[in-house]
Structure formats: structure tokens, C-alpha cells
Enzyme design. Sequence first.
Site, PDB file in Angstrom:
ATOM      1  N   ILE A  14       0.829  -1.206   0.000  1.00 49.09           N
ATOM      2  CA  ILE A  14       0.000   0.000   0.000  1.00 49.09           C
ATOM      3  C   ILE A  14       0.864   1.257   0.000  1.00 49.09           C
ATOM      4  CG2 ILE A  14      -0.270   0.194   2.509  1.00 49.09           C
ATOM      5  CD1 ILE A  14      -3.028   0.812  -0.101  1.00 49.09           C
ATOM      6  N   ARG A  37      11.451  -2.458   8.497  1.00 50.51           N
ATOM      7  CA  ARG A  37      12.368  -3.531   8.885  1.00 50.51           C
ATOM      8  C   ARG A  37      13.001  -4.219   7.684  1.00 50.51           C
ATOM      9  NH1 ARG A  37       9.121  -6.646  13.823  1.00 50.51           N
ATOM     10  NH2 ARG A  37       8.977  -4.823  15.193  1.00 50.51           N
ATOM     11  N   LYS A  90      -5.898   3.264   7.116  1.00 41.52           N
ATOM     12  CA  LYS A  90      -7.067   2.563   7.651  1.00 41.52           C
ATOM     13  C   LYS A  90      -6.756   1.075   7.822  1.00 41.52           C
ATOM     14  CE  LYS A  90      -8.382  -0.073   4.134  1.00 41.52           C
ATOM     15  NZ  LYS A  90      -8.665  -1.501   4.211  1.00 41.52           N
ATOM     16  N   ASP A 168     -11.196  -5.871   6.688  1.00 39.96           N
ATOM     17  CA  ASP A 168     -10.188  -4.921   6.200  1.00 39.96           C
ATOM     18  C   ASP A 168     -10.674  -4.233   4.926  1.00 39.96           C
ATOM     19  OD1 ASP A 168      -7.238  -3.927   6.336  1.00 39.96           O
ATOM     20  OD2 ASP A 168      -7.477  -4.657   4.282  1.00 39.96           O
TER      21      ASP A 168
END
Length: 308
Positions: A14, A37, A90, A168
Site C-alpha cells: 500500500i 524492517r 485505515k 479490512d
Amino acid sequence: MTPISLGLVGLGTIARNQHLPALAATPALSLAAIASRNARLDDIAAFYDVAALLASDVRVDAVSLCTPPQGRFAQAQAALRAGKHVMLEKPPGASVSEVQALAQLARDRGVTLFATWHSREAAAVEQARTLLANATIQRVDIAWKEDVRHWHPGQEWIWEAGGLGVFDPAINALSILTRILPDPVHPTGAILEVPANKQAPIAAQMSMVTGAGAPVEAVFDWRQTGPQTWDIRVQSDLGEVVLQEGGARLVVAGVAQINASDAEYKRLYARFVDLIARGQSDVDLAPLQLVADAFLLGERRVVEAFVE
């Protein structure tokens, strides 16, 4: 005017597909650092996590969090305590109460907190809201069906507790619903279909009702292959008002009104800049509250195991 220096936390799909292009198209923002990471960008300061970023000499005025909702509270809390403006992808958190706590912290520190709902920025949403503002709503039907293997390949966090599962994407529909209807809605029941090997649902049905008593029925499914379905149909005294393609297309009484390309994240970042300039926050928890209510009210049904 000096651009707002921004740190981007998380560099997954995203972030690469939406946040980076939107930032590049927003002159009022300057990408100064990445915290990830596993990923880096050429010529941009990179850090292992948000703590390392905040402890560095790199100046950032704001932080945009693109990490999974589990664990995001600590990241946002650290940034707010450091006096940074914060934008949340979101869903804004893993629970309603943790985002409420962040909103209070932002008020206490005098910085901006922006809990984003990108689907509200789809091209046809605001016109639908205007059309329905004084309409009599008779019924709403939502069909939000897509292929999880296409949109979330190998993302195990989304199946864990706090990852929301099918909610989601479903929360995108709920964010549009709570934006366009003139009346609040609340759930009256739900069915959650949970794979035998997962913690979060792969499909769900929700029954809701508006304050005026109009029924709202929603079907969410992550098992649809082929063409994807992101539709909201509102029956009203104006005729049928339909939002399709996730809010990009508007059809009123059978006549197409809007069919536009995606510019959702550009609008989100423009809104973030405006909120910072005004010294304001925007934390609307209505979509997340509906999801929380669905989990509270939902009948849990175990279905066949999900295999990637």
C-alpha cells in the site's frame, strides 16, 4: 512555503502503490525518512523502526503510518509524544479505545491526528452525500466481494486477532456508508464466517438500521474470483442511487453521473496538509465502531480452512 518534512513508517504494497506516488504529487510535503524492517528507498534516510527514526538527527514534522493495525498504537503514541503530526492508514487501530486514546494525546500535545478513510475520497462519494442529504432513505444494500489471494497474498497478519479479516476491505464500504447517509446506522446482527485455521472472518453478513428505521444489509466476501464487486445501492425517494467500483462511479435512477479515476491518496495527503495548517485533527471512528459492533453481535460460523 517550506514543505512539511514527513517520515513514512512501513514500506509494503500500500505504501509503494499509493502513498509514495501521492507524496510525490504533493508539493507541500517532503519525504525525509523511511522506517521499515525490510525495505529501503534510494537517497532517503532509512531506519529499522519509528523509534530509531524519532531518535535520529533527521528532521521530521509529521509521520504517516502504513503498518498493520496490530502494534500501530505504540508507533503513533511515540510520534505524538515527540510532537509529530500523525496520519493513520485505515483501519486507524486494532480497537476503538486505542484510537480514542491517541486522539486525546494529540489534543494534549497540540498536534494533528488524521485517521484516514481512503474510500471516502473516491470520486463519486461527495456527490452521493449531497444527493442524499435531504432524501428519504428506504433501503441500502452493500455487496463488497473480492479475492483475498490477489489483494493480500501471504499477509498472515490480516488473519490474526486484530487484523480484521474480510473487514479490512469491508471497512471501506462502511466508511462510505457512514459518509453518504444523512442518518447514523447501527448493527442489529451479523454472521461471521471464520476459516477453521484462522482467527478472522473470510466472509460476513451484517444487518443494520438507520435512525429513521431503514434497513441496511451488507454482504462481505473474500472468496470472489474474476471481476470484483464493490457496490452500494441506496433506495430512496430520488430513485436508486448506486455507487460502484468502490465509489468511483455514480449512477442515479439508471443514469451514469460520474466515472472517474483513482485519486484517493492524493486527496488524503492534501487533507493532511490542510489539517496541519489549521491546527486541527480528524478522527472519525464510525466505520471502526461498526466493525467492532459486528464482532460483538456476530454469530461465529466455522468454515473450511483457508489455503493460500
